[in-house]
Design an enzyme around this catalytic site. Structure first.
Site, short mmCIF file in Angstrom:
data_model
loop_
_atom_site.label_atom_id
_atom_site.label_comp_id
_atom_site.label_asym_id
_atom_site.label_seq_id
_atom_site.Cartn_x
_atom_site.Cartn_y
_atom_site.Cartn_z
N TYR A 145 -45.03 13.49 -34.87
CA TYR A 145 -44.47 12.53 -33.49
C TYR A 145 -44.25 13.36 -32.38
O TYR A 145 -43.53 13.06 -31.35
CB TYR A 145 -43.13 11.71 -33.83
CG TYR A 145 -43.86 10.68 -34.78
CD1 TYR A 145 -44.42 9.81 -34.56
CD2 TYR A 145 -43.24 10.92 -36.26
CE1 TYR A 145 -44.96 8.65 -35.33
CE2 TYR A 145 -43.67 9.95 -37.33
CZ TYR A 145 -44.37 8.85 -36.83
OH TYR A 145 -44.74 7.87 -37.71
N ASP A 206 -39.85 11.19 -47.27
CA ASP A 206 -40.92 11.76 -47.85
C ASP A 206 -40.45 13.29 -48.24
O ASP A 206 -40.64 13.88 -48.93
CB ASP A 206 -42.26 11.66 -47.41
CG ASP A 206 -42.58 10.30 -47.17
OD1 ASP A 206 -43.31 9.63 -48.45
OD2 ASP A 206 -42.47 9.42 -46.26
N HIS A 445 -50.90 17.02 -37.95
CA HIS A 445 -51.16 15.60 -38.17
C HIS A 445 -50.44 14.84 -37.18
O HIS A 445 -49.41 15.27 -36.62
CB HIS A 445 -50.54 15.14 -39.64
CG HIS A 445 -49.37 15.27 -39.90
ND1 HIS A 445 -48.33 14.13 -39.93
CD2 HIS A 445 -48.52 16.28 -40.09
CE1 HIS A 445 -47.13 14.61 -40.10
NE2 HIS A 445 -47.07 15.89 -40.26
N TYR A 526 -44.23 1.06 -34.16
CA TYR A 526 -42.77 1.27 -34.47
C TYR A 526 -42.17 2.46 -34.12
O TYR A 526 -40.89 2.69 -33.81
CB TYR A 526 -42.50 0.83 -35.78
CG TYR A 526 -42.36 2.06 -36.88
CD1 TYR A 526 -43.45 2.57 -37.62
CD2 TYR A 526 -41.05 2.74 -36.95
CE1 TYR A 526 -43.30 3.68 -38.06
CE2 TYR A 526 -41.15 3.81 -37.83
CZ TYR A 526 -41.99 4.32 -38.51
OH TYR A 526 -41.97 5.27 -39.24
N ARG A 527 -43.15 3.50 -33.82
CA ARG A 527 -42.80 4.86 -33.55
C ARG A 527 -44.13 5.47 -32.96
O ARG A 527 -45.15 5.11 -33.61
CB ARG A 527 -42.17 5.41 -35.02
CG ARG A 527 -41.66 6.84 -34.66
CD ARG A 527 -41.25 7.21 -36.06
NE ARG A 527 -40.34 8.43 -36.41
CZ ARG A 527 -40.03 8.90 -37.48
NH1 ARG A 527 -40.49 8.34 -38.73
NH2 ARG A 527 -39.35 9.94 -37.39
#
Ligand code: ADP
Length: 604
Positions: A145, A206, A445, A526-527
């Protein structure tokens, strides 16, 4: 190429963001797997010095000098060294260690280390005085993100975690805690153990290196019944962009003993405006901790065909809403199992384009999970007899999908990924999830994370949408359908080589295409990654962008000089608006054309 030997990994005893001693062996393995295939060199900087727009160079350095005097030289660092991406356990705080654009684009001009709420106030007042944008991070591990990167090139990163990392309270009777920004899940878990509170669980995501506070602020999730981290918080302490300190909920009542047990207090609940926003810097946050439910048992089911997703999700919905499935449903696409080995994609397939489905099935034939497309990782809680009731219902329902198989955990070796999920789902942070980033050398990622109702048709529609772009882009996707309670979050992780400009731009383009296509069909994220925030915010446009207009009014009221994290979640302060800072449509540059003078002034 990273120069450090794996042995140099800092532990929690040495550093607030270090690895617990019990996981050091895993960290060493993960680091050497990354190092083995890393090719990205540490490059000399091309665009130095980095000064944010809106301030002259000489004035900027004067301002830095002033702040150094106030906080101590050792707590203010100019970012002029090569950009070392590090890796998960040694993340940079000057930029995104997994940059999906040119690495010099989203970088800090300097990093500052406050040691207290007072220091944070001082920094904010300084930023207002000099009109310097600042960007708070807790741990800077928000990988996928944007990591630690500020949205505005040259903003000063406020690294809260380095010196503000105290666990202020753990209350074993109320089952609550109060933490500062630099407390990771690893640190909180270890402290709970050290104090002997065996009955307290910490809900963990995670990977456990993120900040407990930072993760909740960005709406992160975990996998016990306390998995909705924002929902489990109670009480914030916030420094506003103009330097006031506010405590929310019961924290506003002097002498209270209820700050962490009742989140609402009296009056409007303002906590929400501090999550995924740029309205304040959170310096303390309280949480409820789950008491050990008296046992747990993890389970795993495999489903053969892509289309099984429809029936499975229809089965999951009523079970999850009724809490028969009592943790977040976790339906994973099986390709990720190959990547979780930590081996690069080339170890399985050397060809170009999307990873062939036949190759995935071929590999899985020899894996303990066997051939399948979807895997359901779940956990039931409570004493044996309570869990068994739920496990029996789940088994009966899941087996209605033709070809469904229960995988017996007792036949899985202790090193199997299943046992890592078992730990995470019972409040023990782990370090396995990292492995799939190694799919490419210099792996990075970026995530596409839409929300849908928990319905088979929606899940299938999102799957087909993702699959189409996966096939066209040729970059592989790792998919995870997570059901919080009534909603389904699809997390699509697109992995790329962060030293390959072509792969990076493909990854970003494919994310942009998915966001638009999903929005056309009524799905929103959502993000998101900070480079995609403007686009995602633009999809929440009901009633002529009423929500963004409201957000902008709040921003201008709380942060008139627009110093705090401009552009975070697509919210731009007045001084930046209309100058091309937003990345929308054809405009791809992350920088705009200057900033306006502050309100009431004609010059900067
Ligand atoms: P992580 O906890 O996963 O390492 P970060 O520290 O990178 O995450 O924080 C994630 C995002 O949340 C950051 O980009 C930042 O914008 C925001 N954030 C983090 N900590 C704070 C804080 N204490 N106050 C306000 N915003 C924060």
């Amino acid at each position: 190429m990273p120069s450090d030997e794996p042995t140099s990994i800092p532990t929690l005893e040495e550093k607030h963001n270090g690895v617990p001693a019990r996981l050091l062996h895993k960290a060493k393995r993960a680091k050497s797997l990354i190092q083995d295939i890393a090719t990205k060199p540490l490059r000399p900087r091309k665009r130095l010095p980095v000064i944010p727009q809106g301030i002259e160079r000489s004035r900027f350095f004067l301002a830095i000098e002033e702040l150094s005097k106030e906080l101590g030289d050792e707590n203010v660092e100019v970012n002029d060294k090569p950009l070392d991406d590090g890796w998960y356990m040694e993340p940079p705080n000057t930029h995104d260690g997994m940059a999906v654009t040119d690495e010099e684009e989203l970088v800090a001009s300097a990093v500052v280390y406050p040691g207290s709420t007072d220091d944070v106030q001082k920094i904010v007042l300084w930023a207002n005085k000099y009109l310097i944008p600042v960007h708070p991070i807790s741990m800077g591990r928000n990988f996928g993100y944007g990591g630690a990167a500020p949205r505005v090139r040259g903003a000063v990163v406020i690294d809260l975690g380095k010196r503000m990392n105290r666990i202020l309270d753990i209350n074993p009777e109320d089952c609550t805690c109060l933490v500062e920004p630099g407390v990771s899940y690893y640190a909180l878990y270890e402290e709970v153990q050290r104090r002997g509170y065996k009955h307290l669980w910490v809900d963990v995501p995670d990977l456990g290196g993120g900040s407990v506070l930072g993760n909740a602020l960005d709406h992160g999730v975990g996998y016990t019944p306390y998995g909705d981290h924002w929902a489990m918080h109670s009480g914030l302490e916030v420094v506003t962009p103009t330097g006031e300190v506010v405590r929310t909920g019961m924290g506003a009542l002097p002498g209270n003993n209820t700050w962490q047990v009742f989140p609402y207090g009296f009056g409007p609940v303002i906590d929400g405006i501090f999550s995924q926003s740029n309205y304040g810097i959170v310096t303390k946050m309280g949480f409820g901790l789950m008491p050990d439910p008296g046992g747990h048992e993890s389970f795993l089911y495999a489903f053969e065909k892509e289309e099984d997703l429809d029936q499975l999700v229809e089965i999951v919905r009523p079970l999850r809403i009724a809490m028969i499935l009592d943790n977040a449903a976790n339906i994973r696409h099986a390709l990720q199992i190959l990547a979780l080995s930590g081996k690069p994609r080339t170890a399985f397939y050397q060809g170009e384009g999307a990873f062939p489905t036949e190759k995935m099935h071929e590999y899985l034939k020899g894996h303990p999970y066997g051939e399948c497309t979807w895997l359901y990782f779940g956990t039931c809680y409570g004493p044996k007899e309570t869990r068994q009731l739920k496990l029996d219902i789940i088994h009966r329902e899941f087996m209605k999908v033709p070809g469904a198989r229960r995988i017996d955990p007792t036949v899985l070796p202790p090193s199997d990924y299943f046992w890592s999920r078992d730990k995470i789902s019972s409040g023990e942070p782990d370090l396995e999830e990292l492995a799939w980033v190694n799919w490419w050398p210099n792996g990075g990622h970026v995530a596409f994370s839409p929300v849908a109702p928990t319905r088979g048709a929606d899940a299938l529609r999102l799957w087909h949408m993702a699959k189409k772009h996966w096939t066209v882009s040729g970059l592989d996707f790792f998919l995870d359908f997570v059901v919080g309670l009534r909603e389904l979050h699809l997390i699509v992780e697109c992995v790329y080589d962060r030293d390959d400009p072509r792969q990076r731009s493909t990854a970003l383009e494919v994310m942009r295409a998915l966001i638009d296509e999903a929005a056309e069909q009524g799905y929103g994220e959502y993000r998101t990654h900070l480079l995609l925030s403007d686009q995602v915010a633009g999809t929440y446009s009901w009633n002529n962008n009423a929500l963004m207009k409201f957000n902008e009014r709040l921003k201008d009221c709380l942060d008139p000089n627009g110093i705090l994290a401009p552009g975070r979640s697509g919210i731009w302060p007045a001084r930046y608006r209309g100058r091309g800072w937003e990345i929308t449509g054809a405009r791809k540059s992350s920088e705009g054309d200057g900033v306006a003078p502050p309100p009431g002034s004609t010059k900067l």
